[in-house]
Design an enzyme around this catalytic site. Structure first.
Site, short mmCIF file in Angstrom:
data_model
loop_
_atom_site.label_atom_id
_atom_site.label_comp_id
_atom_site.label_asym_id
_atom_site.label_seq_id
_atom_site.Cartn_x
_atom_site.Cartn_y
_atom_site.Cartn_z
N ARG A 292 0.87 -1.17 0.00
CA ARG A 292 0.00 0.00 0.00
C ARG A 292 0.91 1.22 0.00
O ARG A 292 1.52 1.54 1.01
CB ARG A 292 -0.85 -0.05 1.27
CG ARG A 292 -2.04 0.88 1.31
CD ARG A 292 -2.61 0.92 2.71
NE ARG A 292 -1.75 1.72 3.59
CZ ARG A 292 -1.65 1.54 4.90
NH1 ARG A 292 -2.32 0.60 5.51
NH2 ARG A 292 -0.85 2.33 5.62
N TYR B 120 4.22 4.63 11.54
CA TYR B 120 4.48 3.19 11.68
C TYR B 120 5.33 2.57 10.59
O TYR B 120 5.57 1.38 10.61
CB TYR B 120 3.15 2.42 11.80
CG TYR B 120 2.14 2.70 10.70
CD1 TYR B 120 2.24 2.04 9.47
CD2 TYR B 120 1.12 3.63 10.88
CE1 TYR B 120 1.31 2.29 8.46
CE2 TYR B 120 0.20 3.89 9.88
CZ TYR B 120 0.29 3.22 8.68
OH TYR B 120 -0.60 3.47 7.68
N HIS C 275 -3.25 4.49 4.99
CA HIS C 275 -4.46 3.66 5.05
C HIS C 275 -5.65 4.37 4.39
O HIS C 275 -6.31 3.84 3.52
CB HIS C 275 -4.77 3.31 6.51
CG HIS C 275 -6.09 2.64 6.70
ND1 HIS C 275 -6.37 1.41 6.17
CD2 HIS C 275 -7.22 3.05 7.34
CE1 HIS C 275 -7.62 1.07 6.49
NE2 HIS C 275 -8.14 2.05 7.19
C1 LIG Z 1 -14.63 -6.02 11.82
C2 LIG Z 1 -13.82 -4.79 11.63
N1 LIG Z 1 -12.93 -4.43 12.58
C3 LIG Z 1 -12.22 -3.29 12.44
C4 LIG Z 1 -12.38 -2.48 11.36
C5 LIG Z 1 -11.62 -1.17 11.23
N2 LIG Z 1 -10.64 -1.27 10.14
C6 LIG Z 1 -10.90 -0.78 8.91
S1 LIG Z 1 -9.71 -1.11 7.82
C7 LIG Z 1 -8.78 -1.90 8.98
C8 LIG Z 1 -7.49 -2.54 8.57
C9 LIG Z 1 -7.71 -3.63 7.60
O1 LIG Z 1 -6.51 -4.11 7.09
P1 LIG Z 1 -6.43 -5.15 5.93
O2 LIG Z 1 -7.45 -6.22 6.11
O3 LIG Z 1 -5.03 -5.59 5.80
O4 LIG Z 1 -6.90 -4.37 4.62
P2 LIG Z 1 -6.28 -3.04 4.01
O5 LIG Z 1 -6.91 -1.88 4.71
O6 LIG Z 1 -4.82 -3.08 4.18
O7 LIG Z 1 -6.68 -3.07 2.59
C10 LIG Z 1 -9.40 -1.87 10.21
C11 LIG Z 1 -8.84 -2.42 11.44
C12 LIG Z 1 -13.32 -2.91 10.38
N3 LIG Z 1 -13.55 -2.20 9.27
N4 LIG Z 1 -14.01 -4.05 10.54
#
Ligand SMILES: Cc1ncc(C[n+]2csc(CCOP(=O)(O)OP(=O)(O)O)c2C)c(N)n1
Lengths: 338, 383
Positions: B275, B288, B279
């Site tokens: 990425r 981080y 975020h």
């Molecule tokens: C069940 C749940 N817990 C927490 C969140 C908050 N949250 C949104 S994105 C994220 C990180 C997700 O990381 P990843 O699965 O690696 O996907 P990326 O964002 O890197 O595409 C979090 C913790 C959420 N959307 N859903």
């Protein structure tokens, strides 16, 4: 003069709630190929309460599917099936074991129609055996209706009679909205006069029914507490009270009309349910009744509910569950002296 | 001697204890599959339709990058409420669209707007969730794209259920679910893989391992050898692919989709990518991760990689690059124009589609809001 037994021309006209639910599922499977049952042990075994007994044998394992043990997975899979035009009926094995599926229910099942502006309705029925009074050990006796009733997008219904078991379940499966169908476990084996010959769905979902018409006060209740309230109403006659008893049947949507009319006609009301009282469905009902019937009320709306404790061990549950005496005590407090 | 070798093995009953399968065919390759910069690129170019495919992937990448840039700009201008960019992950995003056939279903998460657009959904409709005017702006049935899912991994079991339903109906639909590396820790991911394996559902899971779940790196997320190895425990095939190599992702995903379609079972594909942006626009990635790390991945930018290798292979030239850039500018122009217009929202629509028919309670509440709006309008008029 002969003493022969009377001729038995009529088949027995009584049935249990369990058998009526089974019949409803069977008729739904038979009438609509889109209906699919899925859950834990629902296939070969027929479910731990035998509500799906014989259905896998009659309709095949695909129509009545033994799934892996994972409630979120079951409901999540049902969501995808519904997206593709099927009409899943999910069985959760017990009230407290439906909690892993809560996220799917709240974040997707309840919202998909709204999220997609009506394009993707999810006609899913989630059957949940609920409530206590069966001597179940921990996690087998929860009354979880308030969690579901608080969630917009879900219908929450619960039958208290054999006929409603059939009728409400057929209506739930036919509904294009998701329905949480709460089955009072302690009524599974209760019998009513009911014939499987011409059973009818209850339409529409969302209507309460007056089970007993009285003049002194109105008991508002549902599911497992209905028989207790009817018994209390009988006992109340000795005290000179003639009680109405309303069976709500549907907690969401809520039948304000029937409830308000029943309360106005007596001027006094007690809400009875076995789940904890704090922030429970009874609080909502009491508020709604007060808002609509204030000027007809001779006393505050009272609640008789389970205590605000984790569901007790079976040897103590009789102290937790609202019984006839507790209901009569509440009726006695309805300011009769005025 | 293990317990299994000894008395248990003798007592093993296949009906009760299940088949014992050799895990070897399910294991992912030891290195991510790579096509760009390998002899396989030439073979791909020379295969029937190969050059067209490569040009199409390149074109989609160029357009995809521009989409990410434009959406990021719109966020800065306040026209989107939030934008989780897939910058750096475009190879995965566009390969998802190119690997699926019409009729197949895509189950995206919040970061997968480019995959949705690349599949053919209108960009403005795709971005309504992130613009904040509706939860899902497109009709899922028009392009077979489920709504963008925000609760992590919860869309994975939906994909399984849909694929299962399709199989029951004898249709050849495949469902593809997108999950992030963080999402693989969620129970729903596990349950979906397990159901997929047991039901033999025609479903493909693509994990875009972009290194981070917001701030948390993969090392804190999982102790698995690779995320693709997770497949083995569910009896399904795992594949590992270079997620910055659009050709490799396209080929691996296409193979996975056909594997699923032909009844050979679900597949879990892990695409190793990065990425490049924070975020979301609300995140500060400097807290981080190091600038050096980002620079290392910038050197592996999926678009630059693709352009360099396809030029070297003589598959694309200046004209292709210019044509793709023109298409990208056209999209960006359109996005700017459309997002410039404020959406007209009807407050009364709040009460639509909660249920098939509004409940009596919702009718009352709708009447209340209508009265409030009428009163507001009357006040406006008097001014
Ligand atoms: C069940 C749940 N817990 C927490 C969140 C908050 N949250 C949104 S994105 C994220 C990180 C997700 O990381 P990843 O699965 O690696 O996907 P990326 O964002 O890197 O595409 C979090 C913790 C959420 N959307 N859903």
């Amino acid at each position: 003069m002969t003493t022969a037994a009377p001729p038995r021309t009529q088949p027995p006209r009584t049935a249990t709630l369990a058998s009526a639910l089974n019949r409803a599922l069977r008729d739904a499977l038979r009438e609509d190929p889109a209906v699919h049952i899925l859950g834990e042990d629902v296939g070969t075994l027929g479910g731990v309460f035998r509500i799906t007994d014989g259905l896998a044998a009659e309709f095949g394992a695909d129509r009545c599917l033994d799934t892996p043990l994972a409630e979120a997975g079951i409901l999540g899979t049902a969501v995808g099936m519904a997206m593709y035009g099927l009409r899943p009926v999910v069985e959760m094995q017990f009230d407290a074991f439906a909690y892993p599926a809560f996220e799917q229910l709240v974040s997707h099942v309840a919202r998909m129609r709204n999220r997609t502006a009506g394009r993707m309705p999810l006609p899913i029925t989630v059957r949940i055996p609920y409530g206590g009074g069966i001597g179940g050990v921990e996690h087998h006796s929860d009354s979880s209706e308030a969690y579901y009733a608080h969630t917009p997008g879900l219908h929450v219904v619960t039958p208290a009679t054999v006929a409603d078991g059939y009728g409400l379940l057929r209506a739930a499966i036919a509904s294009d909205d998701p329905v949480v169908f709460l089955e009072p476990k302690r009524l599974y084996w209760s019998k009513d006069d009911w014939s499987a010959e011409a059973p009818a769905p209850v339409e529409p979902i969302g209507r309460a029914v007056v089970r007993r018409q009285g003049t002194s006060a109105t008991l508002l209740t549902y599911g497992p507490s209905l028989p207790v309230c009817l018994e209390a109403a009988e006992a109340a006659r000795a005290e000179g009270w003639d009680l109405s008893v309303v069976d709500l049947r549907s907690l969401a949507p809520f039948d304000d009309e029937t409830v308000a009319a029943a309360v106005r006609s007596t001027g006094r009301a007690v809400v009875v349910h076995e789940s904890s009282g704090f922030a429970g469905v009874g609080a909502e009902i009491a508020a709604r009744v007060t808002e609509r019937c204030f000027h007809h009320l001779a006393a505050p709306v009272l609640r008789v509910a389970g205590f605000d404790i984790p569901y007790p061990p079976p040897m103590l549950e009789q102290h937790h569950l609202p019984g006839v005496d507790r209901i009569l005590d509440a009726v006695a407090k309805l300011q009769w002296e005025q | 001697m293990t317990v299994l070798d000894h008395d248990l093995a003798a007592a093993w009953t296949p009906d009760a204890h299940g088949p014992r399968r050799d895990p070897a065919p399910l294991l992912p390759d030891s290195e991510p599959v790579r096509i760009l910069g390998t002899p396989a690129l030439r073979r791909t170019a020379d295969s029937p339709g190969g050059r067209e495919l490569l040009r199409d992937l390149h074109r989609r990448l160029v357009v995809g990058r521009r989409f990410n840039q434009q959406a990021t700009t719109l966020t800065k201008q306040g026209r989107l409420a939030v934008y989780p960019a897939s910058t750096g992950q475009e190879a995965c995003q566009i390969a998802v669209a190119s690997a699926l056939r019409p009729g197949d279903w895509l189950f995206p998460s919040y970061r997968d707007t480019l995959a949705v657009v690349s599949r053919g959904v209108d960009p403005v409709q795709t971005l309504t969730l992130l613009r904040g005017n509706a939860h899902c702006g497109y009709d899922p049935y028009e392009h077979q794209v489920a709504p963008l899912s925000t609760p992590l991994a919860t869309q994975a079991p939906h994909a399984v259920g849909l694929a299962h339903a399709a199989r029951l109906r004898g249709e050849s639909t495949v469902a593809l679910a997108l999950v992030g590396d963080g999402g693989t820790s969620e129970g729903d991911f596990h349950e979906a893989l397990n159901f997929a394996g047991v039901l033999n559902a025609p479903v493909v899971f693509l994990v875009q391992n972009n290194g981070y779940a917001i701030s948390v790196p993969l090392a804190k997320q999982s102790a698995a050898p690779t995320l693709a190895h997770k497949a083995v425990g569910y009896g399904i095939q795992g594949r590992l692919v270079d997620g910055n190599d659009a050709v490799a992702v396209h080929i691996v995903l296409s193979e996975a989709v056909e594997h699923a379609r032909t009844g050979r079972g679900p597949v879990l594909v892990e695409a190793v990518t990065y990425r490049l942006e924070a975020h979301t626009n609300a995140d500060d990635a400097g807290r981080y991760r190091s600038a050096e790390e980002v620079e290392r991945w910038q050197a592996r930018d999926p678009l630059t990689l693709m352009e360099r290798h396809l030029r070297e292979a003589g598959v694309i030239g200046d004209a292709d690059v210019a044509a793709a850039a023109a298409e990208a500018e056209e999209l960006a122009d359109r996005m700017r124009t459309l997002f410039h217009v404020k959406p007209q929202l009807d407050p009364m629509s709040l009460f639509a589609h909660v249920y098939a028919e509004p409940t009596p309670q919702l009718r009352e509440q709708a009447a209340q809001l209508a009265a409030e709006l009428a009163a507001e309008a009357a006040t406006e008029e008097r001014r």
